[in-house]
Design an enzyme around this catalytic site. Structure first.
Site, PDB file in Angstrom:
ATOM      1  N   CYS A 128       6.751  -7.033   7.150  1.00 21.87           N
ATOM      2  CA  CYS A 128       7.916  -6.510   7.861  1.00 21.87           C
ATOM      3  C   CYS A 128       8.268  -7.507   8.961  1.00 21.87           C
ATOM      4  O   CYS A 128       7.383  -8.188   9.476  1.00 21.87           O
ATOM      5  CB  CYS A 128       7.564  -5.154   8.482  1.00 21.87           C
ATOM      6  SG  CYS A 128       8.939  -4.342   9.333  1.00 21.87           S
ATOM      7  N   GLU A 157       0.803  -1.204   0.000  1.00 17.27           N
ATOM      8  CA  GLU A 157       0.000   0.000   0.000  1.00 17.27           C
ATOM      9  C   GLU A 157       0.838   1.258   0.000  1.00 17.27           C
ATOM     10  O   GLU A 157       2.030   1.230   0.293  1.00 17.27           O
ATOM     11  CB  GLU A 157      -0.954   0.002   1.189  1.00 17.27           C
ATOM     12  CG  GLU A 157      -0.294  -0.186   2.521  1.00 17.27           C
ATOM     13  CD  GLU A 157      -1.331  -0.404   3.602  1.00 17.27           C
ATOM     14  OE1 GLU A 157      -1.894   0.595   4.061  1.00 17.27           O
ATOM     15  OE2 GLU A 157      -1.578  -1.558   3.975  1.00 17.27           O
ATOM     16  N   CYS A 214       3.915   8.362   0.448  1.00 11.14           N
ATOM     17  CA  CYS A 214       4.493   7.396   1.370  1.00 11.14           C
ATOM     18  C   CYS A 214       4.610   6.065   0.622  1.00 11.14           C
ATOM     19  O   CYS A 214       3.617   5.553   0.110  1.00 11.14           O
ATOM     20  CB  CYS A 214       3.543   7.281   2.566  1.00 11.14           C
ATOM     21  SG  CYS A 214       3.996   6.040   3.760  1.00 11.14           S
ATOM     22  N   CYS A 222      -0.065   2.422   9.180  1.00 12.96           N
ATOM     23  CA  CYS A 222       0.798   1.442   8.545  1.00 12.96           C
ATOM     24  C   CYS A 222       0.178   0.049   8.412  1.00 12.96           C
ATOM     25  O   CYS A 222      -0.111  -0.612   9.400  1.00 12.96           O
ATOM     26  CB  CYS A 222       2.000   1.345   9.467  1.00 12.96           C
ATOM     27  SG  CYS A 222       3.520   1.103   8.653  1.00 12.96           S
ATOM     28  N   CYS A 254       2.207  -1.734  15.241  1.00 15.07           N
ATOM     29  CA  CYS A 254       2.164  -1.596  13.781  1.00 15.07           C
ATOM     30  C   CYS A 254       1.474  -2.781  13.115  1.00 15.07           C
ATOM     31  O   CYS A 254       1.754  -3.939  13.424  1.00 15.07           O
ATOM     32  CB  CYS A 254       3.589  -1.450  13.255  1.00 15.07           C
ATOM     33  SG  CYS A 254       3.658  -1.273  11.471  1.00 15.07           S
ATOM     34  N   CYS A 306       7.213  -4.447  15.636  1.00 16.53           N
ATOM     35  CA  CYS A 306       6.759  -3.382  16.545  1.00 16.53           C
ATOM     36  C   CYS A 306       5.308  -3.648  16.952  1.00 16.53           C
ATOM     37  O   CYS A 306       4.465  -3.965  16.113  1.00 16.53           O
ATOM     38  CB  CYS A 306       6.878  -2.011  15.880  1.00 16.53           C
ATOM     39  SG  CYS A 306       8.559  -1.598  15.401  1.00 16.53           S
TER      40      CYS A 306
HETATM   41  N1  SAH Z   1      10.077   0.594   9.456  1.00 12.08           N
HETATM   42  C1  SAH Z   1      10.223   2.012   9.355  1.00 12.08           C
HETATM   43  C2  SAH Z   1       9.256   2.695   8.404  1.00 12.08           C
HETATM   44  C3  SAH Z   1       7.841   2.213   8.371  1.00 12.08           C
HETATM   45  S1  SAH Z   1       6.820   2.643   9.741  1.00 12.08           S
HETATM   46  C4  SAH Z   1      10.166   2.630  10.729  1.00 12.08           C
HETATM   47  O1  SAH Z   1       9.984   1.922  11.703  1.00 12.08           O
HETATM   48  O2  SAH Z   1      10.358   3.838  10.848  1.00 12.08           O
HETATM   49  C5  SAH Z   1       6.571   4.376   9.574  1.00 12.08           C
HETATM   50  C6  SAH Z   1       6.204   5.073  10.857  1.00 12.08           C
HETATM   51  O3  SAH Z   1       4.862   4.753  11.254  1.00 12.08           O
HETATM   52  C7  SAH Z   1       7.091   4.657  12.018  1.00 12.08           C
HETATM   53  O4  SAH Z   1       7.449   5.779  12.767  1.00 12.08           O
HETATM   54  C8  SAH Z   1       6.180   3.733  12.774  1.00 12.08           C
HETATM   55  O5  SAH Z   1       6.628   3.561  14.077  1.00 12.08           O
HETATM   56  C9  SAH Z   1       4.864   4.429  12.626  1.00 12.08           C
HETATM   57  N2  SAH Z   1       3.676   3.620  12.923  1.00 12.08           N
HETATM   58  C10 SAH Z   1       3.458   2.329  12.646  1.00 12.08           C
HETATM   59  N3  SAH Z   1       2.251   1.942  13.088  1.00 12.08           N
HETATM   60  C11 SAH Z   1       1.684   3.023  13.644  1.00 12.08           C
HETATM   61  C12 SAH Z   1       0.442   3.256  14.285  1.00 12.08           C
HETATM   62  N4  SAH Z   1      -0.443   2.297  14.438  1.00 12.08           N
HETATM   63  N5  SAH Z   1       0.196   4.510  14.751  1.00 12.08           N
HETATM   64  C13 SAH Z   1       1.106   5.502  14.602  1.00 12.08           C
HETATM   65  N6  SAH Z   1       2.290   5.334  13.999  1.00 12.08           N
HETATM   66  C14 SAH Z   1       2.583   4.106  13.544  1.00 12.08           C
END
Ligand code: SAH
Length: 346
Positions: free
Chosen positions: A108, A88, A101, A333, A115, A112
């Site tokens: 991934c 996406e 984006c 994300c 996410c 985390c």
């Molecule tokens: N893997 C990379 C880039 C992808 S995530 C990274 O970790 O930076 C892009 C951003 O979205 C990151 O800052 C991530 O922590 C954040 N993110 C992911 N899921 C989220 C959510 N549910 N709410 C807010 N931010 C989120």
């Protein structure tokens, strides 16, 4: 799966065209045609040359499967890859331009807790041409007259860019190349959960993109609770890598900090963050957590979010609370892909 022509630099494409017996200007036509988001079969190039290329290369490595439009103008795209995988992307419209984006991996493996992209683990890496094709496609949808449809790029879609280092660097080289779409490195941000050794490598590549670190916590212990990568690299190691990045590129770095109620946005966290970052050439981007339905974590209310922001700025940090966009179309994300695969549109 066939090979991907968009993986090639302009110089590589010129060589390929020469090998296949094509005239040099055919390489220009092909490169420009791809940058306009066209399929190879749609590009006005010599027909026998096109046939030879199509025997080995994908006609359309990234196709727009579905587009979702938010009331605030944000667009979200579901792309289909040649092997049927879905990724996406998002386009956010601002006064100064349009920020896209892009995704760098299908899924991934960073794990985390907040996410959605990581729920099913890593499926596969994208190639540089698959990342670039996302930009070509969205740019083509939005280009009006001579102006570019995409002016800024953030590598913040699904995937960890530094976990797919070579393809991501290949993408950065091709997307900033003069012969193609030519987006300046200053208009590109790479976001990482903190793969410290690769931050040093990136600093030495000579492509001064903006470096964004997903910090989200103020201590290693807290970070380990929500981000497994914290078991590998400490905050101190990440900060050291950031200093090196600044030394090499002169670019101020940015910390992403998603506000999670009861986890990271009380007064004590503000104090810790100030102690950690004060005096550094950096900016803190606060984001309200987008609640993912598969996860328990929740965002704080607006009052607490602004209170936290106030504490940071009073403490001397440069910080902003990011406006949340596209909430009605599955902004966070990986949510769109996860919902689509589960058979729901949003
Ligand atoms: N893997 C990379 C880039 C992808 S995530 C990274 O970790 O930076 C892009 C951003 O979205 C990151 O800052 C991530 O922590 C954040 N993110 C992911 N899921 C989220 C959510 N549910 N709410 C807010 N931010 C989120």
């Amino acid at each position: 799966m066939k090979k991907i022509l968009q993986d090639l630099s302009f110089a590589q494409l010129k060589n390929l065209v020469a090998e296949l017996g094509g005239k040099p200007f055919r390489a220009v036509q092909l490169y420009k045609g791809m940058a306009l988001g066209k399929r190879i079969s749609e590009i006005n190039a010599d027909a026998p040359l096109r046939e030879k290329l199509l025997a080995d290369y994908e006609d359309e490595p990234v196709a727009v499967e579905k587009t979702f439009r938010s009331a605030d103008g944000t667009e979200k795209y579901l792309f289909r890859l040649s092997d049927g995988n879905l990724i996406e992307g998002v386009l956010m419209k601002y006064k100064y331009g349009n920020t896209q984006c892009v995704s760098t991996q299908v899924g991934c493996r960073m794990g985390c807790k907040f996410c959605a992209s990581t729920l099913g683990g890593l499926v596969r890496n994208l190639t540089s041409g698959e990342i670039l094709s996302q930009v070509y496609k969205v740019n083509a949808l939005h280009a009006e007259g001579k102006s570019r449809g995409v002016t800024n790029i953030v590598l913040m879609g699904s995937g960890e860019p530094l976990d797919n280092y070579d393809e991501v660097v290949g993408f950065l080289k091709n997307v900033t190349a003069e012969e193609g779409i030519n987006i300046s490195a200053r208009n590109i941000s790479l976001s990482t959960c903190g793969l410290a050794p690769d931050i040093y490598r990136l600093a030495d590549e000579g492509i001064p993109v903006n470096l964004t670190i997903s910090l989200h916590q103020t201590t290693d212990e807290g970070r380990r609770r929500t981000m497994p990568i914290a078991n590998r690299y400490s905050i101190a190691e990440i900060l050291q890598a950031c200093s090196y990045y600044f030394e090499k590129t002169g670019r101020r770095y940015i910390f992403e900090y998603s506000l999670i109620s009861g986890e990271n946005c009380d007064a004590e966290h503000a104090e810790q963050l100030i102690a950690l970052l004060k005096g550094r050439p950096c900016h803190v981007n606060l984001i309200r957590l987008n609640a993912v339905k598969e996860r328990e974590l929740r965002s704080p209310d607006d009052r607490q979010a602004y209170r936290f922001l106030g504490l940071l700025t009073k403490g001397g940090l440069s910080a902003t609370l990011r406006r949340s966009m596209g909430g009605d179309i599955g902004g966070a994300c990986g949510q769109l892909r996860a919902n689509y695969i589960n058979g729901q549109t949003i």
